[in-house]
Design an enzyme around this catalytic site. Structure first.
Site, PDB file in Angstrom:
ATOM      1  N   THR A  57     -20.048  14.141  19.451  1.00 50.25           N
ATOM      2  CA  THR A  57     -18.763  14.739  19.849  1.00 50.25           C
ATOM      3  C   THR A  57     -17.738  14.304  18.818  1.00 50.25           C
ATOM      4  O   THR A  57     -17.858  13.234  18.213  1.00 50.25           O
ATOM      5  CB  THR A  57     -18.314  14.252  21.230  1.00 50.25           C
ATOM      6  N   GLU A  79     -21.575  18.772  24.648  1.00 44.20           N
ATOM      7  CA  GLU A  79     -22.523  18.416  25.708  1.00 44.20           C
ATOM      8  C   GLU A  79     -23.098  19.632  26.437  1.00 44.20           C
ATOM      9  O   GLU A  79     -23.991  19.486  27.274  1.00 44.20           O
ATOM     10  CB  GLU A  79     -21.826  17.532  26.754  1.00 44.20           C
ATOM     11  N   LYS A 130       0.843  13.554  34.829  1.00 41.98           N
ATOM     12  CA  LYS A 130       0.900  13.151  36.231  1.00 41.98           C
ATOM     13  C   LYS A 130       2.337  12.769  36.570  1.00 41.98           C
ATOM     14  O   LYS A 130       2.811  11.709  36.171  1.00 41.98           O
ATOM     15  CB  LYS A 130      -0.038  11.963  36.509  1.00 41.98           C
ATOM     16  N   TRP A 178       0.410  17.032  39.530  1.00 39.79           N
ATOM     17  CA  TRP A 178       0.070  17.202  38.126  1.00 39.79           C
ATOM     18  C   TRP A 178       0.740  18.438  37.531  1.00 39.79           C
ATOM     19  O   TRP A 178       1.075  19.393  38.236  1.00 39.79           O
ATOM     20  CB  TRP A 178      -1.441  17.265  37.920  1.00 39.79           C
TER      21      TRP A 178
HETATM   22  P1  ADP Z   1     -14.258  17.113  21.557  1.00 42.98           P
HETATM   23  O1  ADP Z   1     -14.585  16.583  22.925  1.00 42.98           O
HETATM   24  O2  ADP Z   1     -14.372  16.078  20.531  1.00 42.98           O
HETATM   25  O3  ADP Z   1     -12.960  17.886  21.492  1.00 42.98           O
HETATM   26  P2  ADP Z   1     -15.856  19.459  21.927  1.00 42.98           P
HETATM   27  O4  ADP Z   1     -15.769  20.511  20.904  1.00 42.98           O
HETATM   28  O5  ADP Z   1     -17.155  19.192  22.543  1.00 42.98           O
HETATM   29  O6  ADP Z   1     -15.358  18.157  21.221  1.00 42.98           O
HETATM   30  O7  ADP Z   1     -14.746  19.766  23.037  1.00 42.98           O
HETATM   31  C1  ADP Z   1     -15.010  20.265  24.304  1.00 42.98           C
HETATM   32  C2  ADP Z   1     -13.735  20.396  25.071  1.00 42.98           C
HETATM   33  O8  ADP Z   1     -12.897  21.397  24.501  1.00 42.98           O
HETATM   34  C3  ADP Z   1     -13.891  20.842  26.504  1.00 42.98           C
HETATM   35  O9  ADP Z   1     -14.216  19.771  27.358  1.00 42.98           O
HETATM   36  C4  ADP Z   1     -12.523  21.422  26.828  1.00 42.98           C
HETATM   37  O10 ADP Z   1     -11.598  20.425  27.194  1.00 42.98           O
HETATM   38  C5  ADP Z   1     -12.102  22.010  25.507  1.00 42.98           C
HETATM   39  N1  ADP Z   1     -12.317  23.466  25.524  1.00 42.98           N
HETATM   40  C6  ADP Z   1     -13.291  24.159  24.921  1.00 42.98           C
HETATM   41  N2  ADP Z   1     -13.170  25.478  25.150  1.00 42.98           N
HETATM   42  C7  ADP Z   1     -12.087  25.650  25.948  1.00 42.98           C
HETATM   43  C8  ADP Z   1     -11.432  26.768  26.561  1.00 42.98           C
HETATM   44  N3  ADP Z   1     -11.845  28.015  26.380  1.00 42.98           N
HETATM   45  N4  ADP Z   1     -10.352  26.514  27.324  1.00 42.98           N
HETATM   46  C9  ADP Z   1      -9.901  25.262  27.513  1.00 42.98           C
HETATM   47  N5  ADP Z   1     -10.459  24.177  26.973  1.00 42.98           N
HETATM   48  C10 ADP Z   1     -11.538  24.357  26.188  1.00 42.98           C
END
Ligand code: ADP
Length: 532
Positions: free
Chosen positions: A179, A323, A431, A436
């Site tokens: 990640t 993930e 918060k 929220w």
């Molecule tokens: P990192 O955790 O390092 O940012 P990732 O690319 O795995 O790497 O990020 C996943 C996260 O990105 C998700 O848990 C979410 O919070 C956010 N995310 C991805 N796509 C969307 C979306 N369409 N809308 C809102 N949040 C998103």
């Protein structure tokens, strides 16, 4: 095996490879340097596979790292490494040296393939690598501190195609991806052959992304960001052609590639589509071939979806995580949305979407108890299925994995028919006084303000309310930056009054993470105030 039951051929990337090499051999693959066909690439992949095993000593289960931008050579490794039973570890080139060395050591990579243009960067951390035995250069470039490097093309030229490929187990690992650490230390996710094969089939479904042989697919999302969202596998499986752009993600270059290669489908984070929009709107780029962009990694504001709609380019929001293998959801309108006006449909498409077939999603109160699917109640989004992580690589236990469900850390509402809307990352919710506030929603509204070019909202400590929202904006014209009162007035018509930001910071640029998302960790550390 029950007698008389159907065949059980393993679901492995071999299946994707054979389809690419046999059925779609004439498909074009292009990058910033050269152009070839799937047939020729398949031949190079088998030669590279031979070099990996015979010259570099790679054995099944070994990790092979890549350190590069999007290119045909990188694509070749996407197949050559898994086809010999080894594990492809795509390293994010935009991290700090210490982080990179930590990740490579944690993965125990034995070989590192790096873009020639990045060898100077590699030389900077090479001394810290504990397990890498060989460095292989992709393309041109050199650094005198790394004298003994192999060369990708020379390895291919010097080896015959590998004939005896190992029989792959669908439950074996093919890839490893960390990640990007937006909200903490990097954690490794080990992808299986079965997971990525099913993911590729699901991505091609028309109700999801929808990819076929008539497409020219252009992943702007880096190949080190969650396997370029699986496109290097989904595209050749469907017969679509592929274009890669190297290191240059400038709007000029992206526009030129879309025009030159008649790209039909492209993918990247919202920042990319925001940066390209002015050139598209000014008609400087002929994007008439482009039918679909799909956009994930962060929420897409309606203010960005709408201009693409006007240009006749479908803007499909997707959701996923490293993930979740990585794509898990797309925001296609549902049957019940038939007959809605264009404007109403924009709201639907600004929702996050519906989980892909093959996966399941639910929202819970954080203790595993379901929250009603009424489109109003919020809960933590949890997902499960054959391409969802069950654990982090090399980590015994993690609170994210709970009864076979992955706790995503995202907070969402869910409609009765399973369509969900991400409200925020749990860590980014503001918060305020026991309630929220969604930073994502405020950002979406701020971006609709005509004087705002970019925006972020973060929670700042407050003596009275615990936290209060602070808006950080980049003005369209620095000489005409909006005031706090302007912004509050604009938002007052769109959100309840206690959501209105208490302070406004005008900046030249909002910090972004290594994969182009708003970097709220950095933003919070820069705002050093306590509000009343
Ligand atoms: P990192 O955790 O390092 O940012 P990732 O690319 O795995 O790497 O990020 C996943 C996260 O990105 C998700 O848990 C979410 O919070 C956010 N995310 C991805 N796509 C969307 C979306 N369409 N809308 C809102 N949040 C998103």
């Amino acid at each position: 095996m029950i007698p008389g039951l159907l065949q059980r051929t393993p679901l492995t990337l071999d299946m994707v490879f054979e389809r690419m090499r046999g059925v779609y051999a004439d498909g074009r693959v292009a990058d910033h340097e050269w152009e070839t066909t799937y047939g020729e690439v398949a031949d190079r992949i088998l030669r590279l596979a031979k070099a990996l095993t015979e010259e570099l000593g790679v054995r099944p289960g070994d990790r092979v790292a890549t350190f590069g931008f999007n290119s045909i050579r990188h694509f070749e490794l996407y197949f050559a490494v898994p086809l010999v039973g080894a594990v492809l570890h795509t390293v994010n080139v935009r991290l700090f040296d210490e982080q990179i060395a930590w990740i490579v050591n944690h993965a125990q990579d034995r070989v590192l393939f790096a873009d020639g243009s990045l060898l100077a960067q590699v030389a900077g951390f090479a001394g810290k690598l504990e397990t890498v035995e060989h460095v292989v250069r992709m393309g041109h470039g050199a650094d005198e501190r790394l004298p003994t490097v192999f060369d990708h093309d020379e390895l291919i030229a010097a080896n015959d195609p590998l004939e005896d490929r190992p029989e792959l187990d669908e439950d074996a690992a093919f890839g490893l991806c960390y990640t990007s650490g937006t909200t903490g230390d990097p954690k490794g996710v080990l992808y299986s052959h079965r997971g990525m094969t099913l993911h590729s089939l699901a991505a091609c479904m028309t109700g999801h992304i929808g990819i076929d042989e008539s497409d020219v697919v252009f992943p702007v999302v880096p190949m080190f960001h969650a396997f370029a969202w699986g496109l290097p596998y989904a595209a050749p499986l469907a017969g679509a052609e592929l274009v890669f752009h190297g290191a240059d993600s400038s709007p000029d270059n992206l526009g030129r590639i879309i025009e030159q290669h008649a790209v039909t489908l492209s993918a990247g984070v919202p920042t990319i589509w925001k940066s390209l929009l002015p050139a598209l709107e000014a008609g400087e780029v002929d994007a008439s071939s482009l039918r679909l962009v799909f956009v994930g990694g962060a929420a897409s504001p309606r203010a960005l979806i709408e201009p693409y709609d006007r240009l006749g380019i479908e803007y499909l929001q997707v959701w996923g995580m490293t993930e979740t293998g990585p794509l898990a959801c797309a925001s296609r309108p549902r049957r019940r949305h038939r007959g809605l006006s264009r404007d109403e449909l924009l709201d639907v498409r600004a929702h996050t979407g519906t989980i892909f077939a093959g996966l399941q999603a639910r929202i819970t109160d954080g203790d595993g108890r379901p929250v009603p699917n009424d489109g109003v109640a919020v809960g933590e989004l949890e997902v499960r299925g054959p391409w969802i992580a069950a654990a982090y690589y090399g980590v015994d236990a993690d609170e994210r994995f709970n009864d076979g469900w992955l706790r995503t850390g995202d907070v969402a509402t869910m409609d009765p028919d399973g369509m969900f809307r991400i409200v925020d990352r749990a860590k980014d919710l503001v918060k305020s006084g026991g309630e929220w506030i969604s930073s994502v929603e405020l950002e979406g509204h701020l971006l609709a303000h005509p004087a705002v070019a970019d925006a972020a909202v973060v929670g700042v400590p407050s003596r009275r309310w615990d936290e209060r929202p602070v808006a950080v904006v980049v003005p369209v014209d620095p000489a005409a930056a909006p005031s706090l009162e302007d912004v509050r007035g604009f938002l007052r018509e769109r959100v309840v009054s206690w959501w209105l930001p208490d302070a406004l910071e005008v900046v030249e640029e909002i910090p972004k993470t290594s994969v182009g998302k708003l970097d709220k960790k950095v933003l919070r550390s820069r705002i050093d105030t306590v509000l009343d």
